[in-house]
Design a protein around this motif. Structure first.
Motif, PDB file in Angstrom:
ATOM      1  N   ASN A  15      19.318  22.853  26.177  1.00  0.00           N
ATOM      2  CA  ASN A  15      18.381  22.637  25.069  1.00  0.00           C
ATOM      3  C   ASN A  15      16.992  22.379  25.638  1.00  0.00           C
ATOM      4  O   ASN A  15      16.769  22.531  26.844  1.00  0.00           O
ATOM      5  N   GLY A  16      16.083  21.962  24.793  1.00  0.00           N
ATOM      6  CA  GLY A  16      14.708  21.740  25.242  1.00  0.00           C
ATOM      7  C   GLY A  16      14.571  20.629  26.263  1.00  0.00           C
ATOM      8  O   GLY A  16      13.602  20.600  27.029  1.00  0.00           O
ATOM      9  N   ASN A  17      15.535  19.710  26.291  1.00  0.00           N
ATOM     10  CA  ASN A  17      15.442  18.575  27.216  1.00  0.00           C
ATOM     11  C   ASN A  17      16.270  18.745  28.484  1.00  0.00           C
ATOM     12  O   ASN A  17      16.099  17.998  29.443  1.00  0.00           O
ATOM     13  N   SER A  18      17.163  19.701  28.475  1.00  0.00           N
ATOM     14  CA  SER A  18      18.046  19.861  29.631  1.00  0.00           C
ATOM     15  C   SER A  18      18.500  21.316  29.759  1.00  0.00           C
ATOM     16  O   SER A  18      18.684  22.017  28.765  1.00  0.00           O
ATOM     17  N   SER A  19      18.687  21.743  31.014  1.00  0.00           N
ATOM     18  CA  SER A  19      19.182  23.098  31.266  1.00  0.00           C
ATOM     19  C   SER A  19      20.672  23.085  31.613  1.00  0.00           C
ATOM     20  O   SER A  19      21.240  24.117  31.938  1.00  0.00           O
ATOM     21  N   ILE A  20      21.300  21.923  31.535  1.00  0.00           N
ATOM     22  CA  ILE A  20      22.723  21.793  31.871  1.00  0.00           C
ATOM     23  C   ILE A  20      23.563  22.592  30.884  1.00  0.00           C
ATOM     24  O   ILE A  20      23.425  22.442  29.667  1.00  0.00           O
ATOM     25  N   THR A  21      24.446  23.442  31.397  1.00  0.00           N
ATOM     26  CA  THR A  21      25.250  24.309  30.532  1.00  0.00           C
ATOM     27  C   THR A  21      26.453  24.860  31.286  1.00  0.00           C
ATOM     28  O   THR A  21      26.585  24.683  32.500  1.00  0.00           O
ATOM     29  N   GLY A  22      27.328  25.530  30.570  1.00  0.00           N
ATOM     30  CA  GLY A  22      28.438  26.253  31.179  1.00  0.00           C
ATOM     31  C   GLY A  22      29.705  25.462  31.384  1.00  0.00           C
ATOM     32  O   GLY A  22      29.780  24.265  31.112  1.00  0.00           O
ATOM     33  N   ALA A  23      30.711  26.138  31.881  1.00  0.00           N
ATOM     34  CA  ALA A  23      32.022  25.521  32.109  1.00  0.00           C
ATOM     35  C   ALA A  23      31.956  24.386  33.115  1.00  0.00           C
ATOM     36  O   ALA A  23      32.731  23.428  33.043  1.00  0.00           O
ATOM     37  N   PHE A  24      31.012  24.474  34.049  1.00  0.00           N
ATOM     38  CA  PHE A  24      30.884  23.449  35.077  1.00  0.00           C
ATOM     39  C   PHE A  24      29.656  22.564  34.868  1.00  0.00           C
ATOM     40  O   PHE A  24      29.329  21.759  35.733  1.00  0.00           O
ATOM     41  N   CYS A  28      36.084  21.351  36.198  1.00  0.00           N
ATOM     42  CA  CYS A  28      35.777  22.041  34.939  1.00  0.00           C
ATOM     43  C   CYS A  28      36.545  21.423  33.765  1.00  0.00           C
ATOM     44  O   CYS A  28      36.065  21.438  32.637  1.00  0.00           O
ATOM     45  N   VAL A  29      37.716  20.826  34.052  1.00  0.00           N
ATOM     46  CA  VAL A  29      38.459  20.148  32.988  1.00  0.00           C
ATOM     47  C   VAL A  29      37.672  18.954  32.466  1.00  0.00           C
ATOM     48  O   VAL A  29      37.551  18.736  31.256  1.00  0.00           O
ATOM     49  N   VAL A  30      37.114  18.164  33.383  1.00  0.00           N
ATOM     50  CA  VAL A  30      36.338  16.987  32.984  1.00  0.00           C
ATOM     51  C   VAL A  30      35.023  17.386  32.324  1.00  0.00           C
ATOM     52  O   VAL A  30      34.596  16.787  31.332  1.00  0.00           O
ATOM     53  N   GLU A  31      34.378  18.415  32.852  1.00  0.00           N
ATOM     54  CA  GLU A  31      33.058  18.801  32.357  1.00  0.00           C
ATOM     55  C   GLU A  31      33.092  19.463  30.981  1.00  0.00           C
ATOM     56  O   GLU A  31      32.237  19.189  30.138  1.00  0.00           O
ATOM     57  N   SER A  32      34.075  20.338  30.760  1.00  0.00           N
ATOM     58  CA  SER A  32      34.037  21.132  29.525  1.00  0.00           C
ATOM     59  C   SER A  32      35.403  21.481  28.955  1.00  0.00           C
ATOM     60  O   SER A  32      35.473  22.217  27.971  1.00  0.00           O
ATOM     61  N   GLY A  33      36.472  20.963  29.587  1.00  0.00           N
ATOM     62  CA  GLY A  33      37.792  21.419  29.195  1.00  0.00           C
ATOM     63  C   GLY A  33      38.006  22.851  29.638  1.00  0.00           C
ATOM     64  O   GLY A  33      38.818  23.581  29.069  1.00  0.00           O
ATOM     65  N   CYS A  34      37.237  23.271  30.659  1.00  0.00           N
ATOM     66  CA  CYS A  34      37.264  24.646  31.186  1.00  0.00           C
ATOM     67  C   CYS A  34      36.865  25.668  30.121  1.00  0.00           C
ATOM     68  O   CYS A  34      37.366  26.806  30.097  1.00  0.00           O
ATOM     69  N   ARG A  35      35.951  25.279  29.255  1.00  0.00           N
ATOM     70  CA  ARG A  35      35.418  26.208  28.259  1.00  0.00           C
ATOM     71  C   ARG A  35      33.969  26.528  28.615  1.00  0.00           C
ATOM     72  O   ARG A  35      33.221  25.661  29.054  1.00  0.00           O
ATOM     73  N   ASN A  36      33.579  27.759  28.412  1.00  0.00           N
ATOM     74  CA  ASN A  36      32.216  28.170  28.734  1.00  0.00           C
ATOM     75  C   ASN A  36      31.285  27.796  27.584  1.00  0.00           C
ATOM     76  O   ASN A  36      30.930  28.628  26.746  1.00  0.00           O
ATOM     77  N   VAL A  37      30.894  26.539  27.549  1.00  0.00           N
ATOM     78  CA  VAL A  37      30.063  26.041  26.455  1.00  0.00           C
ATOM     79  C   VAL A  37      28.577  26.166  26.804  1.00  0.00           C
ATOM     80  O   VAL A  37      28.173  25.984  27.946  1.00  0.00           O
ATOM     81  N   TYR A  38      27.792  26.483  25.804  1.00  0.00           N
ATOM     82  CA  TYR A  38      26.338  26.571  26.001  1.00  0.00           C
ATOM     83  C   TYR A  38      25.716  25.293  25.447  1.00  0.00           C
ATOM     84  O   TYR A  38      25.721  25.055  24.243  1.00  0.00           O
TER      85      TYR A  38
END
Length: 267
Positions: free
Chosen positions: A126-135, A113-123
């Motif tokens: 978008n229209g091209n991808s469903s990738i989201t979240g802390a992980f 989660c540190v590498v992916e988002s800094g362990c922040r729950n980011v949204y």
């Protein structure tokens, strides 16, 4: 009959030819500045929540003369810096507990989660991808991994918000899917000859999928990342076409910190 009023008992004690009076004891009041110190109560997990050992930590508070807390410092000599970053989030301890319930090391989960988002729950969907979240998981990967985790340990269902796609927005719930995906990565790399895969070993699997993950994990450090990953994927991950596997691993290890060497599977 006349009733005499009872007086306090006075006793005379002789001392070396003289005497003194012993008066009745009077109640005393003890004034404690800022009140009594708090009592620490140990809290135990509910039955049926799976094995979980809270981290051993030391908390030091600086108290002013009036009794107010000036500062609080918590130190932990056993966990990694990545795990401390995850613990700093409101959902961090729940995520670690869910990982442990699946047999996954919380340190390795935190490194992800540190590498992916800094362990922040980011949204970031978008229209091209469903990738989201802390992980940073896609809906498809999240749903598949979550259902596999719940089939492996049904008791986890009671500790997460919901078992549908909407649960992806809750980091503690997404952590269940992420932990399962890391567990799958570790199993895959064990089959590829890596006996005890670490957070760094499984990074390529998590980022680029099972096939490329195993190839990169076992590749020579001098090999080019472009030999395994298409140029468009390299570019979207900020990787240059001339970057070697060794250089890429070094940059990832720097982000993960001490958790890079943490094994995925808990002993």
């Amino acid at each position: 009959m006349l009733v005499k009023k009872r007086r306090p008992a006075w006793k005379v004690w002789p001392v070396l030819g003289s005497s003194f009076l012993v008066y009745p004891a009077l109640a005393q009041t003890v004034n404690v500045p800022a009140g009594l110190p708090p009592t620490v109560n140990a809290t135990y997990q509910e039955v049926g929540m799976g094995g979980w050992t809270p981290p051993t930590s030391t908390t030091t508070q600086q108290i002013s003369g009036s009794g107010s807390v000036v500062s609080t410092t918590t130190t932990n000599g056993s966990s990694t810096d990545a795990l401390q970053s995850m613990y700093s989030q409101s959902w961090g301890y729940a995520a670690a507990q869910n990982a442990s319930a699946l047999g996954v090391n919380p340190d390795a989960l935190a490194a992800t989660c540190v590498v992916e988002s800094g362990c922040r729950n980011v949204y970031t969907a978008n229209g091209n991808s469903s990738i989201t979240g802390a992980f940073q998981m896609s809906n498809g990967t999240y749903n598949e991994a979550l259902q596999k985790a719940l089939a492996s340990n049904p008791s986890l269902a009671s500790s997460i918000t919901n078992t549908g796609i909407s649960g992806q927005q809750d980091p503690a719930t997404q952590a269940v899917a992420a932990a399962q995906y890391l567990k799958d990565a570790a199993t895959s790399l064990q089959n590829a000859g890596i006996s005890n895969p670490t957070a760094l070993d499984t990074r390529a699997y998590y980022n680029f999928g099972p096939q490329r993950g195993a190839q990169i994990a076992t590749a020579n450090d001098s090999a080019l990342m472009s030999s395994y990953v298409p140029s468009n994927q390299l570019a979207s991950n900020g990787i240059s076409s001339g970057e070697t596997v060794g250089q890429w691993k070094s940059s990832i290890a720097a982000k993960m910190g001490s958790a890079a060497s943490s094994p995925i599977l808990s002993s």
